[in-house]
Enzyme design. Structure first.
Site, short mmCIF file in Angstrom:
data_model
loop_
_atom_site.label_atom_id
_atom_site.label_comp_id
_atom_site.label_asym_id
_atom_site.label_seq_id
_atom_site.Cartn_x
_atom_site.Cartn_y
_atom_site.Cartn_z
N LYS A 1 8.28 -17.70 -9.84
CA LYS A 1 7.60 -16.55 -10.46
C LYS A 1 6.43 -17.05 -11.33
CE LYS A 1 8.36 -12.69 -13.50
NZ LYS A 1 9.10 -12.23 -14.66
N LYS B 1 -13.87 1.45 15.84
CA LYS B 1 -12.61 0.68 15.75
C LYS B 1 -11.94 0.57 17.12
CE LYS B 1 -10.69 0.81 11.87
NZ LYS B 1 -10.10 1.32 10.65
N LYS C 1 -11.21 -3.11 18.56
CA LYS C 1 -9.83 -3.59 18.71
C LYS C 1 -9.36 -3.58 20.17
CE LYS C 1 -8.47 -2.78 14.04
NZ LYS C 1 -7.40 -3.18 13.18
N PHE D 1 -4.16 3.48 15.04
CA PHE D 1 -4.47 4.50 14.04
C PHE D 1 -5.68 4.03 13.24
CE2 PHE D 1 -1.45 8.03 13.45
CZ PHE D 1 -0.68 7.81 14.56
N ASP E 1 -4.43 -6.13 5.34
CA ASP E 1 -5.44 -6.97 5.99
C ASP E 1 -5.36 -8.41 5.49
OD1 ASP E 1 -6.59 -5.03 7.64
OD2 ASP E 1 -7.63 -4.16 5.92
N ASN F 1 0.86 -1.19 0.00
CA ASN F 1 0.00 0.00 0.00
C ASN F 1 0.89 1.23 0.00
OD1 ASN F 1 0.54 0.86 2.85
ND2 ASN F 1 -0.31 -1.16 3.25
N PRO G 1 -3.08 -11.63 10.77
CA PRO G 1 -3.38 -11.38 12.18
C PRO G 1 -3.49 -9.88 12.43
CG PRO G 1 -1.09 -12.04 11.88
CD PRO G 1 -1.75 -12.19 10.55
N ASP G 2 -4.36 -9.49 13.33
CA ASP G 2 -4.49 -8.07 13.67
C ASP G 2 -3.55 -7.78 14.84
OD1 ASP G 2 -5.33 -5.55 14.79
OD2 ASP G 2 -7.08 -5.71 13.50
N ILE G 3 -2.48 -7.07 14.55
CA ILE G 3 -1.42 -6.85 15.55
C ILE G 3 -1.93 -5.96 16.69
CG2 ILE G 3 0.90 -5.91 15.88
CD1 ILE G 3 1.19 -6.55 12.74
#
Ligand code: C5P
Length: 406
Positions: A287, A339, A343, A325, A277, A209, A305-307
């Site tokens: 390749k 959020k 979280k 954030f 995500d 990203n 995994p959501d850290i």
């Protein structure tokens, strides 16, 4: 914490003097001013010109220089600094310091200073183990002289053992903790995530990203500057490593997850990374080729995994303050509020990353700080200023910081 600090660096005569040039570079990068005093034997190992080029300042050597005494006397030199560092500290200069001998500029400065002195001993293993040196060190330590190193290893003289001067990064860390003893987050530890993650599709392609890492890196610098022992776990960015921060470079979300788990326990966690995500469920070992394929490949994704959520749910290892954030393109505050609950973090810094905001990759940010106290809207400001304000808030949270925050 290095920003604006003045370090008086005494370079004595040891082979490790070349490492002091790197130390100067690191200190300057961190925003410190370095004034160097080079002893006569130090000048056998590094030149005044090298030190002058790196410090961008005059190098002092001569106790009886009429010009130097007019411009900056040795007493003033010794008082102007925030910290006096001796690197390398030879057996000889330590012995003189213990005895109070002041027969050259370096030792006169050491005797005249009213500031803390940090010594990085560097000498041959036999000299280090000599009872004279051992006694000198004990006496100096009891007078409050700080020490970093030496390390054990191969020596320039071909022998092996303790006596190698600590590495520049270690000396830098010791300088910071000497300067940080009274700082707002002194004694605290922090973990910051920053940058994007790269999720491999095959050995050459990845999903990523647009995160630049600027915000997370700035926060890590600020927390370190406030005295926290800071680990920065970062995905690939174009940024240099912030000075005085322990850096762990990772690529994927799972690597970031593992590195964060390894960094626990910490007092503060700030998750500023733009973690992907999803990852490709099974990255190709070779390749992917388009030749002969009638249809493009379909990528099957699995969730990363959501850290942030994992840190917030880490039970007895949960950081005392967990900050997330929320990068949103619409309903910024509403989404961020939910959020925060989802979280389980304490605070959320919400920002607008819609394509018109210029936040992703840009230098400025408009954020809202969401906590159990409600929502604060901060004006648009540079990412460094956002980091400074957030750092001040964190320090205030830990009840050591009394500066007024606008
Ligand atoms: O769910 P979302 O990605 O919008 O959440 C953003 C916050 O969660 C950020 O603080 C980000 O660093 C963190 N996060 C994380 N691990 C993930 C996804 C997001 O730590 N896998």
């Amino acid at each position: 914490m290095l920003q604006g600090k003045r370090i008086l660096l005494i370079v004595a005569g040891g082979i490790a003097a070349y490492k002091s040039l790197e130390l100067v570079r690191l200190l300057r990068r961190g925003g410190a001013t370095v004034c160097a005093v080079l002893t006569e034997s130090g000048a056998q190992f590094v030149t005044p010109l090298s030190l002058q080029a790196l410090t961008e300042d005059k190098v002092y050597s001569d106790l009886f220089s009429l010009t130097d005494e007019c411009e900056m006397g040795h007493i003033q030199l010794s008082r102007d600094a925030d910290l006096v560092v001796i690197a390398p500290a030879t057996a000889n200069i330590l012995a003189k310091l213990r005895a109070g001998i002041a027969d050259d500029l370096a030792t006169a400065v050491l005797l005249a200073t009213d500031k803390s002195v940090l010594a990085a001993p560097g000498m041959n293993v036999r000299m280090w183990e000599h009872s004279a040196t051992i006694e000198n060190l004990a006496a100096l330590a009891s007078r409050g002289v700080l020490f970093v190193g030496p390390n054990a290893g191969d020596m320039a003289c071909g022998e092996h053992g303790a006596g190698r001067m600590a590495e520049p990064q270690e000396i830098l860390a010791a300088i910071q903790s000497a300067l940080n003893a009274e700082t707002p987050l002194g004694g605290r530890s922090a973990l910051v995530t920053s940058g994007p993650t790269w999720e491999a599709i095959d050995p050459v392609r990845y999903i990523a990203n647009r995160s630049s890492g600027k915000q997370g890196h700035a926060i890590a610098s600020v927390l370190a500057g406030l005295g926290a022992r800071t680990t920065l776990v970062t995905g690939p960015t174009r940024l240099g490593d912030p000075v005085g921060v322990h850096i762990v470079h990772i690529e994927s979300a799972r690597e970031m997850f593992d590195a964060c788990a390894d960094a626990l326990p910490v007092d503060i966690a700030v998750c500023a990374a733009a973690v992907s995500d999803w990852r490709v469920a099974k990255a190709a070992g070779q390749k992917l080729k388009k030749d002969g394929n009638a249809t493009p490949p379909v990528l099957k994704l699995s969730e990363n995994p959501d850290i942030l959520a994992a840190l917030a749910a880490a039970g007895s290892r949960r950081p005392k303050l967990v900050v997330g954030f929320a990068a949103e393109t619409e309903y910024v505050v509403e989404h961020a509020v939910s959020k925060r609950q989802r979280k389980g973090c304490d605070w959320v810094v919400a920002n607008n990353v819609s394509s018109t905001s210029g936040t992703f990759g840009g230098d400025d940010n408009t954020v809202h700080l969401i906590s159990d106290m409600g929502t604060e809207d901060w004006p648009r400001m540079g990412k460094e200023e956002v980091a400074a304000r957030l750092g001040a808030r964190i320090a205030a949270h830990f009840e050591k910081y009394t500066s007024c925050i606008p």
